[in-house]
Design a protein around this motif. Structure first.
Motif, PDB file in Angstrom:
ATOM      1  N   GLY A   7      -0.001  -7.404  10.205  1.00 24.66           N
ATOM      2  CA  GLY A   7       1.241  -8.109   9.915  1.00 24.66           C
ATOM      3  C   GLY A   7       2.126  -7.435   8.889  1.00 24.66           C
ATOM      4  N   ALA A   8       1.885  -6.170   8.603  1.00 27.65           N
ATOM      5  CA  ALA A   8       2.663  -5.450   7.587  1.00 27.65           C
ATOM      6  C   ALA A   8       3.703  -4.552   8.237  1.00 27.65           C
ATOM      7  N   LEU A   9       4.813  -4.361   7.545  1.00 25.42           N
ATOM      8  CA  LEU A   9       5.825  -3.398   7.948  1.00 25.42           C
ATOM      9  C   LEU A   9       5.427  -1.998   7.476  1.00 25.42           C
ATOM     10  N   VAL A  10       5.995  -0.995   8.125  1.00 27.61           N
ATOM     11  CA  VAL A  10       5.769   0.395   7.726  1.00 27.61           C
ATOM     12  C   VAL A  10       7.117   1.052   7.459  1.00 27.61           C
ATOM     13  N   ALA A  11       7.247   1.631   6.271  1.00 30.62           N
ATOM     14  CA  ALA A  11       8.439   2.399   5.910  1.00 30.62           C
ATOM     15  C   ALA A  11       8.006   3.834   5.647  1.00 30.62           C
ATOM     16  N   VAL A  12       8.799   4.785   6.106  1.00 37.19           N
ATOM     17  CA  VAL A  12       8.448   6.203   5.996  1.00 37.19           C
ATOM     18  C   VAL A  12       9.533   6.947   5.232  1.00 37.19           C
ATOM     19  N   ASP A  13       9.119   7.617   4.163  1.00 37.90           N
ATOM     20  CA  ASP A  13       9.990   8.570   3.487  1.00 37.90           C
ATOM     21  C   ASP A  13       9.895   9.869   4.286  1.00 37.90           C
ATOM     22  N   SER A  14      10.952  10.162   5.055  1.00 38.70           N
ATOM     23  CA  SER A  14      10.965  11.337   5.925  1.00 38.70           C
ATOM     24  C   SER A  14      11.920  12.398   5.408  1.00 38.70           C
ATOM     25  N   THR A  34       0.916  16.677   1.917  1.00 41.19           N
ATOM     26  CA  THR A  34      -0.072  15.901   2.656  1.00 41.19           C
ATOM     27  C   THR A  34       0.574  15.266   3.885  1.00 41.19           C
ATOM     28  N   ILE A  35      -0.133  15.295   5.001  1.00 41.32           N
ATOM     29  CA  ILE A  35       0.373  14.758   6.263  1.00 41.32           C
ATOM     30  C   ILE A  35      -0.322  13.434   6.579  1.00 41.32           C
ATOM     31  N   THR A  36       0.482  12.427   6.893  1.00 35.52           N
ATOM     32  CA  THR A  36      -0.034  11.131   7.324  1.00 35.52           C
ATOM     33  C   THR A  36       0.292  10.930   8.797  1.00 35.52           C
ATOM     34  N   ASP A  37      -0.672  10.446   9.546  1.00 40.33           N
ATOM     35  CA  ASP A  37      -0.480  10.136  10.961  1.00 40.33           C
ATOM     36  C   ASP A  37       0.348   8.855  11.055  1.00 40.33           C
ATOM     37  N   ILE A  38       1.613   8.994  11.409  1.00 40.25           N
ATOM     38  CA  ILE A  38       2.523   7.851  11.400  1.00 40.25           C
ATOM     39  C   ILE A  38       2.115   6.814  12.438  1.00 40.25           C
ATOM     40  N   ALA A  39       1.852   7.237  13.652  1.00 40.96           N
ATOM     41  CA  ALA A  39       1.513   6.297  14.724  1.00 40.96           C
ATOM     42  C   ALA A  39       0.235   5.525  14.405  1.00 40.96           C
ATOM     43  N   ALA A  40      -0.788   6.216  13.923  1.00 37.20           N
ATOM     44  CA  ALA A  40      -2.048   5.545  13.593  1.00 37.20           C
ATOM     45  C   ALA A  40      -1.865   4.567  12.443  1.00 37.20           C
ATOM     46  N   THR A  41      -1.090   4.954  11.453  1.00 39.83           N
ATOM     47  CA  THR A  41      -0.822   4.067  10.318  1.00 39.83           C
ATOM     48  C   THR A  41      -0.085   2.817  10.781  1.00 39.83           C
ATOM     49  N   CYS A  42       0.872   2.980  11.680  1.00 38.96           N
ATOM     50  CA  CYS A  42       1.637   1.834  12.186  1.00 38.96           C
ATOM     51  C   CYS A  42       0.736   0.871  12.950  1.00 38.96           C
ATOM     52  N   ARG A  43      -0.194   1.396  13.728  1.00 41.88           N
ATOM     53  CA  ARG A  43      -1.101   0.514  14.471  1.00 41.88           C
ATOM     54  C   ARG A  43      -1.927  -0.343  13.524  1.00 41.88           C
ATOM     55  N   ILE A  44      -2.449   0.263  12.476  1.00 49.53           N
ATOM     56  CA  ILE A  44      -3.266  -0.481  11.512  1.00 49.53           C
ATOM     57  C   ILE A  44      -2.422  -1.496  10.759  1.00 49.53           C
ATOM     58  N   ALA A  45      -1.267  -1.078  10.282  1.00 51.48           N
ATOM     59  CA  ALA A  45      -0.409  -1.956   9.482  1.00 51.48           C
ATOM     60  C   ALA A  45       0.116  -3.128  10.306  1.00 51.48           C
ATOM     61  N   TRP A  50       3.845   1.989   2.722  1.00 50.65           N
ATOM     62  CA  TRP A  50       4.834   3.044   2.487  1.00 50.65           C
ATOM     63  C   TRP A  50       4.174   4.389   2.739  1.00 50.65           C
ATOM     64  N   ILE A  51       4.807   5.189   3.593  1.00 49.37           N
ATOM     65  CA  ILE A  51       4.321   6.534   3.924  1.00 49.37           C
ATOM     66  C   ILE A  51       5.329   7.559   3.420  1.00 49.37           C
ATOM     67  N   VAL A 104       0.859  -1.183   0.000  1.00 51.19           N
ATOM     68  CA  VAL A 104       0.000   0.000   0.000  1.00 51.19           C
ATOM     69  C   VAL A 104       0.894   1.231   0.000  1.00 51.19           C
ATOM     70  N   ALA A 105       0.628   2.155  -0.913  1.00 59.29           N
ATOM     71  CA  ALA A 105       1.437   3.367  -1.061  1.00 59.29           C
ATOM     72  C   ALA A 105       0.511   4.567  -1.260  1.00 59.29           C
ATOM     73  N   PRO A 106       1.004   5.765  -1.005  1.00 63.04           N
ATOM     74  CA  PRO A 106       0.155   6.958  -1.129  1.00 63.04           C
ATOM     75  C   PRO A 106      -0.005   7.426  -2.575  1.00 63.04           C
ATOM     76  N   LYS A 107      -1.156   7.995  -2.863  1.00 65.07           N
ATOM     77  CA  LYS A 107      -1.376   8.593  -4.179  1.00 65.07           C
ATOM     78  C   LYS A 107      -0.483   9.821  -4.366  1.00 65.07           C
ATOM     79  N   VAL A 108      -0.262  10.557  -3.291  1.00 66.55           N
ATOM     80  CA  VAL A 108       0.608  11.734  -3.344  1.00 66.55           C
ATOM     81  C   VAL A 108       1.953  11.335  -2.751  1.00 66.55           C
ATOM     82  N   MET A 109       2.971  11.287  -3.599  1.00 67.64           N
ATOM     83  CA  MET A 109       4.296  10.868  -3.159  1.00 67.64           C
ATOM     84  C   MET A 109       5.316  11.293  -4.208  1.00 67.64           C
TER      85      MET A 109
END
Length: 388
Positions: free
Chosen positions: A171-178, A156-167, A146-147, A98-103
């Motif tokens: 069973g999915a990993l979360v990677a963040v382009d910071s 666009t701002i994504t809530d990192i903590a909330a996304t990590c809880r869902i992912a 991918w965030i 899963v990846a963002p439309k805006v990236m």
């Protein structure tokens, strides 16, 4: 003073306080050797065999990034794209992503083409919506979310903590382009992310003279070991001089980013009600959709990136007025990239082409460390000329 008790500003300024024991130099040497001597009993007790992924010039930059991101380990790559694609290549054909439309546009194109042709199942969503992520994620099948936050070029701002809880629940990993957030403003690993990526070409280096990328992991894992192997086997590594320049650039990371943030905030507020500007996109504005989330997960500023949408005239569309504005600036430089000491302006839609989420009237602004008043005056003059 123990480095564990130092502020990040001090760690960055002194690059962890490293001193060369042989010469007492406070700047590291550049190691150009490509191969290393084997011990008489056929061992490599130095830990180095070949320079492709073991050059000593990487050590200090990787250690500093790890410290600033509060991570377990970092790896340097030849570019941000090399770093980002290594994460996806560590997955297996058939895995759902899963990846963002805006990236970042180049990575989005790679995911839509090469990664999809290779076998990944990539789904693009509005990543700032927890409901959209919950609907898209497939427990047991989704392997990576991918965030990118703030996300280029709409910020666009994504809530990192909330996304990590869902992912993580699926069973999915979360990677963040910071890249835009930088370690100065945000530490995604402390919010639950598994991997953080930087296009180190941008803010980490900060001088528009190095192409580099980095990955930092929160904890070791089989996926991280695959990423390490991919870097070594595909050879997407940084040259020793570039690694040295990156370390040098990170020594001024905090004052550069803080100056850019303060100026970007001032510029955004100035043009937010400007008669020739239809909209300012900047997370630091209370009217911005992601402002409250950004305020919660970013400390000390909202980044040095913003975009303005230029109003049209009776003779010109918003797109034509935006392009004309960019043509009239003197201090701002018309160039791609971001995060350098010089301020850049770019008509993003014409760069990205068909399918871009960037409106045709949008100008992307990378704020450098020049005087904010000079930057405002230059853009003000250009807007007036474009609307004359």
């Amino acid at each position: 003073m123990d480095a564990k008790n130092m502020k990040p500003e001090s760690l960055a300024a002194q690059a962890l306080g490293w001193v060369d024991e042989a010469t007492r130099a406070i700047a590291p040497p550049i190691h150009t050797a490509t191969t290393y001597l084997r011990d008489e009993d056929n061992q490599y007790r130095s830990g180095r065999v070949y320079s492709r992924d073991q050059n000593p010039s990487y050590d200090q930059a990787e250690a500093l990034i790890t410290a600033l991101e509060a991570g377990h380990q970092s790896l340097l790559f030849a570019s941000g794209m090399a770093a980002a694609t290594a994460v996806f290549l560590a997955l297996a054909p058939g895995d759902h992503v899963v990846a963002p439309k805006v990236m970042y546009w180049s990575l989005r194109n790679w995911l839509k083409n090469f990664a999809t042709d290779w076998g990944l199942v990539v789904e693009f969503i509005e990543m700032d919506s927890a409901a959209a992520l919950q609907a898209a994620i497939q427990p047991g099948k989704t392997k990576l979310v991918w965030i990118e936050t703030p996300a280029n070029p709409l910020w666009t701002i994504t809530d990192i903590a909330a996304t990590c809880r869902i992912a993580h629940a699926a069973g999915a990993l979360v990677a963040v382009d910071s890249t835009v957030g930088t370690p100065v403003l945000s530490q995604p690993l402390t919010l639950g992310a598994d991997i953080v990526m930087h296009a180190a070409t941008k803010y980490l280096n900060g001088h528009s003279d190095v192409i580099a990328g980095s990955l930092t992991v929160r904890a070791d894992s089989p996926t991280w070991q695959r990423i390490r192997a991919i870097r070594a086997q595909l050879g997407g590594v940084l040259g020793p001089f570039e690694a040295w320049l990156l370390t040098r650039g990170m020594r001024t990371l905090f004052p550069r980013v803080r100056t850019a943030c303060a100026s970007a905030q001032r510029i955004a507020e100035y043009f937010d009600t400007h008669p020739h500007v239809a909209e300012v996109l900047y997370p630091g504005l209370p009217s911005f959709a992601g402002h409250s989330v950004a305020a919660a997960q970013m400390q000390g500023g909202f980044g040095g990136m913003l975009s303005i949408r230029v109003k049209g005239t009776n003779e010109r569309s918003g797109e034509a007025a935006a392009i004309a504005t960019a043509a009239k600036v003197q201090l701002w430089k018309r160039a791609t990239s971001l995060g350098g000491v010089e301020s850049l302006i770019e008509h993003r839609a014409s760069v990205e082409g068909p399918g871009t989420p960037a409106p045709s009237d949008l100008l992307r602004l990378s704020v450098g460390i020049e005087d904010a008043g000079d930057l405002i005056a230059d853009l003000e003059a250009a807007l007036k000329l474009a609307h004359a």
